[in-house]
Design a protein around this motif. Structure first.
Motif, PDB file in Angstrom:
ATOM      1  N   LYS A 229      66.797 106.454  46.093  1.00  0.00           N
ATOM      2  CA  LYS A 229      67.416 107.294  46.994  1.00  0.00           C
ATOM      3  C   LYS A 229      66.820 107.885  48.273  1.00  0.00           C
TER       4      LYS A 229
ATOM      5  N   THR B 279      63.651 117.411  41.650  1.00  0.00           N
ATOM      6  CA  THR B 279      63.940 117.633  42.942  1.00  0.00           C
ATOM      7  C   THR B 279      63.799 119.182  43.481  1.00  0.00           C
TER       8      THR B 279
ATOM      9  N   LYS C 263      64.514 115.869  48.557  1.00  0.00           N
ATOM     10  CA  LYS C 263      66.164 116.140  48.912  1.00  0.00           C
ATOM     11  C   LYS C 263      66.864 114.520  48.647  1.00  0.00           C
ATOM     12  N   ILE C 264      67.795 114.526  47.637  1.00  0.00           N
ATOM     13  CA  ILE C 264      68.170 113.249  47.635  1.00  0.00           C
ATOM     14  C   ILE C 264      69.712 113.579  47.378  1.00  0.00           C
ATOM     15  N   ASP C 265      70.454 112.434  47.526  1.00  0.00           N
ATOM     16  CA  ASP C 265      72.064 112.286  47.218  1.00  0.00           C
ATOM     17  C   ASP C 265      72.208 112.183  45.812  1.00  0.00           C
ATOM     18  N   MET C 266      72.967 113.109  45.062  1.00  0.00           N
ATOM     19  CA  MET C 266      73.119 113.261  43.757  1.00  0.00           C
ATOM     20  C   MET C 266      74.417 112.594  43.463  1.00  0.00           C
ATOM     21  N   THR C 267      75.367 112.232  44.318  1.00  0.00           N
ATOM     22  CA  THR C 267      76.793 111.617  43.967  1.00  0.00           C
ATOM     23  C   THR C 267      76.751 110.550  43.121  1.00  0.00           C
ATOM     24  N   ASP C 268      75.705 109.457  43.383  1.00  0.00           N
ATOM     25  CA  ASP C 268      75.881 108.269  42.386  1.00  0.00           C
ATOM     26  C   ASP C 268      75.436 108.751  40.884  1.00  0.00           C
TER      27      ASP C 268
END
Lengths: 253, 253, 253, 253
Positions: free
Chosen positions: A39, A203, A209-214
């Motif tokens: 990510k 995190t 900061k990362i996108d957690m959607t997946d």
């Protein structure tokens, strides 16, 4: 030399934070680490080769050979450490952990180490809790600040735990974060729910900061698959018991 | 390097006496050594790290990581050697024993070595006897002076025994003192009675003065616990026999 | 260093003949070697210590500690090599064999090596035959001169066989002499008959003169003990068969 | 040193191609390599000795001792690598593979590596197919040019696979060619049909010209022997089933 590092790129990092996630129980730590690396698009800059890795080469679906090795990625002042296997001997796990710390210490110094691991618990875990183990009493307060309970005894096996031995010996502050997982083996599947809990904690602590959607999607999928697995298991147990019971009857009459 | 020593303090000792008690059968030697170290307030001055230790890290009840390592304490001209585990391979046990002797010999010289161990005997031991094994025929007389019978054959496994190999090779007088213990495993509990017998002999030989009250108390507690354990065991055996006997009857009728 | 030699005496030998007899199958080679050493009063001049020996210390009946080690004796231009154990790992057996040859080659040169071993055969051996295995085709003729048949295939395990690997690599002529032994374990007893056959061949080849009375006596004793053992075994087998037969009857009726 | 090379002859080769065939599954790779070496009369120029080889010495039918070792042959700009055994430990297999590449790279440079191996498939293989695994995506096209399908996943164990790890680390292009073999053990017999397929592919790729008559003959013989073996096996299974069925009847009546 039975262990060595191959730098793919000359990276200038100072006093980096190490985040460690070797494959282990439930594939939890590796899944979490791979997710973060992917990510934030961390870049691979080094590989470690060791004679204590299992003696085979992995074949990928396109016919490409993938050696067993430890991989080092970086992004900003973070170094991410993972690989496709752990050394197969205790000596090898000690050697790898010691080698990582001494090589990176010598080259970049190390501010702090976060190792990830899994913690097997019996019974159903709705939301896996994350526990912490630290090399210095001062770090207990640090854990509490992030709502992480100190693990209250036991032991941590393998490179994700052993790395704290050499961190402590060298005086580097280190924390091992363990996510609750169930005592199942899912074949090649990781316990994504447990991994997600680790990613959230890491995190939150590091400010990455990362996108957690997946990972949230996959965790839900894992949850459903696990429920089905457990139902199937219970059905099997029930059927087995009935069979046994009928067999017992046969003996009686 | 796969084994190394980390000095926590620069200690000036000349021709020290080494007292060795690694964890082994019935936890006897380690319990005895820890007791002496605690009572005379011996100070830790060095740690030994080895790749041949088991590949995990211990977690204490407060969440603090405790590495597997050998610990060296001192008080006056005594050096006390123990640790939370023995190396898991024979090679590792040889290496550790050899390393301890050559490092301490080089730095301080060594006057003499007292290793402690346990000696498994069948049957009830009212008062555990302490036997001695020596590296030099002249030391047999020394044993007898303190009422210690020479052990008459057999072998001593692990670091507490192997250390005599390297003592003998280097020409350092060494004695291994073995306390009788029963062929039981007490889980995490030590055979305190056997340990007490070792402490009595070691303090008598070395002239170390310590308060025995605590170990005497614990030995009594152990004695009571052991008696209960054996009664429970006998009851279980009796019940098992009765069950078997009834089962046999079932087959007959 | 994980293997090292300790010289007890400065010996001046040139181009010595090595006679090797490590403990192995039926204790044959060691018994033969010890007998020759004792009878010709060969003197111990060196000891080899290795981390790959089993991790215990032997206790003799008088309470004296005997380390596991390889012992080197000499007499005239012969060096005799034996010990109380073989290394427990294949790597250790390679290392010891290589170390012996390279150390002695460097210090004294070596004319030739005679290793002794046992060769397990099924069935009753009235007079154990001695077979030979050589590192150089020219040595086959040498064997025949002494009435020794070349062994016709198979393999020789352990240090008594492996030493030929390093002899051959270094270009030193070497012969392994194997005496027929039965597939029994005699506990702590050696197959003295097989050992006697080796002593006869070795002394005949080397011209070493020794008194054979004692070993002939012991071989006769062994013969009688073995006969009794086999009779007892046959009786046991017969009884077992009868028991089984009766049990079968029980099932039938 | 625990591994070393002994040069029997000073050979001047530049940028050679390495062809590797260690004994492994079905003895396929070794049989193929030995056949090529024999037919083109490649000459042995070096041997590698390692402590990680099994700890015995082979005895040939004439009484000659044959050490366990890796053998290097050459012919034109090809180096052929085989031996009578693989190292018995994973560490040893890593060490040997790494040692071969680093020694030959240092001395001659290496243009490319062809390793041979076997690929176990279930069911009857009329004509064994050869699959390829490569260290570099560019080599996939190379495979296809010779009609070799890339293997689509899995792993390759032992030195024939591991050598790709060190080839890849050093940036040497390498291909592992795997011939289909059946999940049988033929005792000391090789799967000659599978070996023949490898020889065909290797000679086609490298342009080495050899007489195939002998291996074709042997492959036919193997085919017949295998058919008989399978028939015998099926008969045995059928008989076993009938026996079981009769036994079941006995229980019923």
């Amino acid at each position: 030399m039975s262990i060595r590092i191959k730098f793919l790129k000359d990276v200038r990092i100072e006093n980096p934070y190490l985040i460690v996630g070797f494959p282990g129980i439930g594939y939890v730590a590796k899944f979490a680490l791979d997710y973060i690396v992917e990510k934030i698009k961390a870049e691979k800059f080094a590989e470690i080769y060791s004679y204590s890795f299992p003696s085979f080469i992995i074949v990928k679906s396109n016919g490409l050979a993938e050696p067993i090795r430890t991989e080092l990625y970086y992004s900003n002042n973070f170094i991410f450490i993972t690989g496709n296997a752990q050394p197969i001997t205790p000596e090898g796990q000690h050697e790898l952990s010691d080698f990582i710390i001494s090589e990176l210490m010598r080259k970049y110094k190390i501010s702090m180490i976060y190792a990830m691991a899994a913690y097997v618990v019996e019974g159903r875990v709705e939301e896996p809790k994350v526990y912490g183990v630290v090399t210095d009493p001062l770090l207990i307060e640090f854990l509490k600040k992030y709502g992480i309970s100190p693990m209250s005894g036991g032991s941590i096996s393998g490179a994700n735990g052993i790395i704290l031995t050499y961190a402590k010996e060298m005086g580097i502050p280190a924390v091992c974060l363990l996510s609750e997982t169930l005592p199942y083996t899912y074949g090649y599947y990781a316990d994504v729910k447990a991994a997600k809990a680790l990613v959230e904690v890491i995190t939150s602590i590091t400010g990455i900061k990362i996108d957690m959607t997946d990972i949230e999607e996959k965790a839900k999928g894992f949850e459903i698959a696990l429920r089905k697995f457990k139902e199937a298991e219970e059905t099997t147990i029930k059927e087995e018991r009935e069979k046994e019971w009928k067999r017992d009857l046969t003996y009686l009459w």
